[in-house]
Design an enzyme around this catalytic site. Structure first.
Site, PDB file in Angstrom:
ATOM      1  CB  SER A 450    -108.882  22.316 -45.369  1.00  0.00           C
ATOM      2  OG  SER A 450    -108.800  21.028 -45.895  1.00  0.00           O
ATOM      3  CG  HIS A 471    -109.618  25.878 -42.019  1.00  0.00           C
ATOM      4  ND1 HIS A 471    -109.134  26.582 -43.087  1.00  0.00           N
ATOM      5  CD2 HIS A 471    -108.973  24.671 -42.068  1.00  0.00           C
ATOM      6  CE1 HIS A 471    -108.249  25.857 -43.742  1.00  0.00           C
ATOM      7  NE2 HIS A 471    -108.136  24.692 -43.136  1.00  0.00           N
ATOM      8  CD  GLU A 483    -109.312  30.502 -43.274  1.00  0.00           C
ATOM      9  OE1 GLU A 483    -108.850  31.334 -44.045  1.00  0.00           O
ATOM     10  OE2 GLU A 483    -109.674  29.358 -43.654  1.00  0.00           O
ATOM     11  CG  ASN A 521    -106.193  26.507 -47.688  1.00  0.00           C
ATOM     12  OD1 ASN A 521    -105.080  26.783 -47.242  1.00  0.00           O
ATOM     13  ND2 ASN A 521    -106.907  25.492 -47.236  1.00  0.00           N
TER      14      ASN A 521
HETATM   15  N1  LIG Z   1    -103.978  17.807 -42.706  1.00  0.00           N
HETATM   16  C1  LIG Z   1    -104.065  19.115 -42.812  1.00  0.00           C
HETATM   17  O1  LIG Z   1    -103.084  19.810 -43.036  1.00  0.00           O
HETATM   18  C2  LIG Z   1    -105.390  19.777 -42.576  1.00  0.00           C
HETATM   19  C3  LIG Z   1    -105.426  21.139 -42.255  1.00  0.00           C
HETATM   20  C4  LIG Z   1    -106.652  21.756 -41.983  1.00  0.00           C
HETATM   21  C5  LIG Z   1    -107.811  21.000 -42.071  1.00  0.00           C
HETATM   22  N2  LIG Z   1    -107.756  19.684 -42.401  1.00  0.00           N
HETATM   23  C6  LIG Z   1    -109.021  18.935 -42.441  1.00  0.00           C
HETATM   24  O2  LIG Z   1    -109.130  18.163 -41.266  1.00  0.00           O
HETATM   25  C7  LIG Z   1    -109.865  16.972 -41.526  1.00  0.00           C
HETATM   26  C8  LIG Z   1    -109.038  15.783 -41.112  1.00  0.00           C
HETATM   27  O3  LIG Z   1    -107.826  15.782 -41.816  1.00  0.00           O
HETATM   28  P1  LIG Z   1    -106.572  14.904 -41.357  1.00  0.00           P
HETATM   29  O4  LIG Z   1    -105.426  15.397 -42.153  1.00  0.00           O
HETATM   30  O5  LIG Z   1    -106.495  14.894 -39.891  1.00  0.00           O
HETATM   31  O6  LIG Z   1    -107.005  13.474 -41.882  1.00  0.00           O
HETATM   32  P2  LIG Z   1    -106.494  12.027 -41.414  1.00  0.00           P
HETATM   33  O7  LIG Z   1    -106.731  11.142 -42.566  1.00  0.00           O
HETATM   34  O8  LIG Z   1    -105.130  12.123 -40.828  1.00  0.00           O
HETATM   35  O9  LIG Z   1    -107.486  11.641 -40.236  1.00  0.00           O
HETATM   36  C9  LIG Z   1    -108.848  11.376 -40.402  1.00  0.00           C
HETATM   37  C10 LIG Z   1    -109.267  10.448 -39.292  1.00  0.00           C
HETATM   38  O10 LIG Z   1    -110.684  10.381 -39.284  1.00  0.00           O
HETATM   39  C11 LIG Z   1    -111.044   9.037 -38.989  1.00  0.00           C
HETATM   40  N3  LIG Z   1    -112.425   8.814 -39.390  1.00  0.00           N
HETATM   41  C12 LIG Z   1    -112.914   8.570 -40.610  1.00  0.00           C
HETATM   42  N4  LIG Z   1    -114.259   8.426 -40.530  1.00  0.00           N
HETATM   43  C13 LIG Z   1    -114.602   8.601 -39.242  1.00  0.00           C
HETATM   44  C14 LIG Z   1    -115.832   8.560 -38.534  1.00  0.00           C
HETATM   45  N5  LIG Z   1    -116.973   8.306 -39.145  1.00  0.00           N
HETATM   46  N6  LIG Z   1    -115.804   8.796 -37.190  1.00  0.00           N
HETATM   47  C15 LIG Z   1    -114.635   9.039 -36.562  1.00  0.00           C
HETATM   48  N7  LIG Z   1    -113.456   9.067 -37.196  1.00  0.00           N
HETATM   49  C16 LIG Z   1    -113.444   8.841 -38.514  1.00  0.00           C
HETATM   50  C17 LIG Z   1    -109.999   8.204 -39.698  1.00  0.00           C
HETATM   51  O11 LIG Z   1    -109.930   6.900 -39.164  1.00  0.00           O
HETATM   52  C18 LIG Z   1    -108.745   9.017 -39.439  1.00  0.00           C
HETATM   53  O12 LIG Z   1    -108.112   8.625 -38.252  1.00  0.00           O
HETATM   54  C19 LIG Z   1    -110.202  17.025 -42.997  1.00  0.00           C
HETATM   55  O13 LIG Z   1    -111.488  17.575 -43.139  1.00  0.00           O
HETATM   56  C20 LIG Z   1    -109.154  17.965 -43.575  1.00  0.00           C
HETATM   57  O14 LIG Z   1    -109.591  18.620 -44.729  1.00  0.00           O
HETATM   58  C21 LIG Z   1    -106.574  19.059 -42.649  1.00  0.00           C
END
Ligand SMILES: NC(=O)c1ccc[n+]([C@@H]2O[C@H](COP(=O)([O-])OP(=O)(O)OC[C@H]3O[C@@H](n4cnc5c(N)ncnc54)[C@H](O)[C@@H]3O)[C@@H](O)[C@H]2O)c1
Length: 729
Positions: A450, A471, A483, A521
């Site tokens: 993001s 995104h 996006e 954002n």
């Molecule tokens: N949460 C939001 O609102 C949101 C919205 C849009 C985009 N994002 C993006 O999405 C991505 C994930 O965010 P999230 O909120 O789901 O995070 P999260 O912390 O809930 O989940 C991340 C997961 O990735 C796993 N992980 C870490 N390293 C890994 C690897 N090497 N291989 C496989 N899995 C691995 C972790 O164990 C965890 O389960 C980020 O890049 C974030 O910026 C988040």
């Protein structure tokens, strides 16, 4: 239109095939209405001569009966009187249709919406196939209109007030099973050999149809049926209660921003229509005229014009491949997928793919993380079971499409991998280096980052051209926007393929340049940031939210920060500050809330306090942030302008920097990504309604008080000087 007469067994049943030449779907355009006249005249003559026993109407378009009135025709309406005349010409035609002296049967095997549904309602009976594409409804309110071809009058007569209001006020449509249960159609038939069984049905029921008997199920009056339901719908007191409840429901849903459902209520209440009401001759004309008046009035409202524009924007998306006009490339199809990370987003993305019948591998570091991801997906499917949208068997089938894994097994056959691991550049780059050895050469690789640079991630890859940002917004199953982010080395093929794939999974993609905050954002942050500045000046939390809710946002900015996460907001605010300098300087208030361990909804405390589904405000917050609340410290206008104008200002920068290609991209992105009020047509349509000059004037006014945050962007000043709008039409 062509007509195929079939005289079988001495019964003369004619079949009229509705098939608009040169169009994908059937619709009521001006030309169709004109062409329809002589057909009606011919049928009237045949009726008089007694040469026809019944007429069945079918469609020549698979999956579509009649999609409704031609929306271009409605868009062109400039005065209320024009709208009234348009509606009246529809009434005249369908009244003659309704008066044909033999039974008419609409045989529906596809979408039957708006004018299509109104035509079916003017028939003596409707039979419908169980084809999933077959649905019937009156979605006019979605375009800021009411049914204008008799729908407001005829639907309540056939199904009763409760069901009719439910359909007309929400615009929902029904499949054959539900339409049959509700008494809207006379028969639900199998989709196989539909026309043959429809014809048999007509033959078998010809006498009853000719006698004008009701063949549809009795509807559940008053929404409950029985004597009480009948009393509700048939007595003035009961009816008044139904209308009052419906009005309350509409106001709580629309906050008064959408005039169409209220007008529909007024028309239905004012014309005395309802279950079994008889309308012919002068009485019918009077009722129809009232409907025409309402239609004409609404057709020229800014709300309707904006909703119609939005309709065409989303239609335009269907034809686009995400590349500049005229640029055509080969698009690769996605049949199987993998997701890296089973967290909030990974779990949501896997659920969406499974929902769309795409077998999906979901990889994480340990079984605990994986089971959380599966559980999140399972919860969404379970809700669908509860709402009877899917069966238990379908639930299992869908969930089984997600294969949780701890290694890359099976990745070699996947068509796309979407990465959703934690937001850390080093970790993401490491993951991509590793991943490339496990996927096929033409596998698309996407990141759901993001805030991190897509180009920087792609710089460590062997085949960077197939890498692209995807995104999603949280929660994935509800937020329609994606996006599609093009990095420095992303190939057109990857952009177009991801664009197509995003549409295939039911989302709305916009292509965005790889720049800090991308589009949504980057625009949202100044809005949220300014809300916290207002709070730090003493404007109470609820007052800020009230003003923005009043503007039409789906939730106020303070609640939105809680929803996104105070920690996430803080992180993105600093990324944007680093990128854009003083104009994006974060208020220090967010950090104070974060410092007190209040993360927002996820840990139950933020600007509000959360317990289950309940949200409350706790005044102790003011102690935590060291602010004395001063109700009405600033006017509502100031609260609104200070939150919204910086978004407009930043959007003008995004356009001039080519972050997105058009003002429509900004509008679509903000409506689909943040819930910016659709009735305002989008952020830049709203800016146009204010005028660039006023936007700049007000920005300068606040710039004097607050400095760089409100400095008008050069492109904004240019537009003001040239009296230029963001949208040319
Ligand atoms: N949460 C939001 O609102 C949101 C919205 C849009 C985009 N994002 C993006 O999405 C991505 C994930 O965010 P999230 O909120 O789901 O995070 P999260 O912390 O809930 O989940 C991340 C997961 O990735 C796993 N992980 C870490 N390293 C890994 C690897 N090497 N291989 C496989 N899995 C691995 C972790 O164990 C965890 O389960 C980020 O890049 C974030 O910026 C988040």
């Amino acid at each position: 239109m062509e007509d195929r007469s079939s005289a079988a067994g001495g019964v003369r049943i004619w079949t009229l095939v509705f098939d608009l030449v040169g169009e994908k779907v059937n619709k009521f355009s001006k030309k169709v209405m004109t062409d329809f006249e002589p057909i009606v005249a011919e049928l009237e003559a045949a009726g008089k001569a007694g040469s026809i026993d019944a007429l069945m109407v079918v469609s020549g378009k698979p999956g579509n009966f009649i999609a409704g009135a031609d929306i271009e025709m409605i868009r062109a309406v400039e005065t209320a009187q024009e709208g009234v005349s348009l509606s009246k010409s529809g009434h005249a035609l369908l009244n003659r249709w309704e008066d044909l002296p033999f039974p008419t049967i609409a045989a529906i095997d596809g979408a039957t919406l708006g004018g299509g549904c109104e035509m079916a309602l003017a028939c003596s009976a409707i039979v419908m196939s169980n084809n999933p594409a077959a649905k019937i409804g009156l979605p006019e309110v979605m375009l800021g209109l009411i049914p204008g071809m008799g729908g407001c009058i005829r639907l309540p007569r056939k199904v009763g007030l409760a069901t009719a209001l439910d359909m007309i006020l929400t615009g929902k449509n029904l499949n054959a099973e539900r339409a049959f249960k509700g008494g809207l159609i006379e028969a639900a038939l199998p989709r196989e050999e539909f026309e043959t069984s429809a014809l048999s049905w007509v033959k078998a029921n010809l006498k009853a149809l000719g006698d004008g008997k009701r063949l549809a199920k009795e509807p559940k009056l008053g929404g409950m049926g029985g004597a009480v339901g009948t009393m509700m719908e048939k007595t003035p007191l009961g009816r008044a209660l139904i209308f009052r409840k419906a009005r309350e429901g509409v106001l709580s849903q629309t906050k008064g921003h959408y005039p169409a459902p209220l007008e529909a209520l007024a028309v239905i209440q004012g014309t005395g229509t309802g279950y079994g009401a008889r309308f012919r001759g002068a009485e019918r004309e009077k009722a129809m005229n009232r409907e025409a008046e309402g239609f004409g009035k609404l057709a020229v409202t800014e709300v309707s014009k904006n909703l119609i524009r939005l309709f065409f924007l989303t239609e335009g998306l269907k034809k686009s491949n995400g590349l500049p006009p005229g640029r055509d490339v080969k698009v690769s199809e996605v049949h199987s997928a993998a997701v890296l990370g089973a967290g909030v987003m990974g779990g949501g993305i896997a659920q969406l793919f499974a929902e769309k019948e795409i077998p999906t591998r979901m990889k994480d570091l340990n079984t605990k993380a994986l089971s959380l991801g599966v559980e999140a997906a399972s919860k969404i499917f379970q809700k669908q079971v509860k709402k009877r949208k899917i069966t238990k068997r379908q639930f299992l089938q869908k969930l089984n499409r997600i294969a949780p894994v701890l290694d890359y097994s099976g990745f070699e056959t996947g068509d796309i991998v979407v990465e959703a691991v934690i937001e850390n550049m080093e970790i993401k780059q490491k993951v991509f280096r590793e991943l490339e050895d496990h996927v096929k050469p033409d596998c698309l690789i996407a990141t759901n980052t993001s805030s991190l640079s897509v180009s920087k991630m792609q710089s460590v890859m062997k085949k960077p051209e197939r890498f692209v940002g995807m995104h999603f917004f949280n929660p994935v199953h509800r937020m329609p926007l994606i996006e599609v982010i093009r990095g420095d080395k992303t190939a057109d093929e990857a952009v177009a393929s991801l664009f197509e794939f995003s549409k295939k999974i039911g989302k709305m993609p916009i292509v965005v340049k790889d720049a800090p905050g991308f589009l949504v954002n980057r625009l949202l942050l100044p809005y949220l940031n300014e809300a916290t500045y207002l709070l730090s000046e003493g404007v109470p939390v609820q007052e800020i939210d009230r003003v923005l809710l009043g503007f039409g946002m789906p939730m106020g900015p303070m609640e939105l920060i809680d929803e996104v996460g105070v920690d996430v907001g803080e992180k993105v605010a600093h990324i944007l500050h680093d990128a854009f300098g003083p104009r994006a300087e974060p208020s220090t208030l967010n950090a104070k809330v974060l410092g007190a361990g209040m993360l927002g909804k996820k840990n139950g405390r933020g600007f509000y306090v959360y317990a289950g589904k309940k949200k409350e405000f706790d005044p102790k917050l003011y102690e935590v942030i060291g602010v004395t609340p001063r109700p009405h410290a600033h006017s509502d206008q100031e609260v609104l302008e200070r939150c919204v104008l910086p978004m407009i200002n930043e959007a003008s920068r995004c356009l001039d920097e080519g972050v997105v290609a058009t003002a429509s991209d900004v509008d679509l992105g903000m409506i689909m990504g943040t819930g910016f009020p659709p009735f305002r047509g989008g952020l830049l349509r709203y800016a146009d309604s204010l005028g660039a000059r006023q936007v700049v004037e007000r920005l300068r006014f606040y710039q004097e008080r607050f400095g760089a945050r409100f400095e008008p962007a050069p492109g904004m000043i240019r537009r003001a000087d040239a009296s230029e709008k963001f949208h040319s039409r």
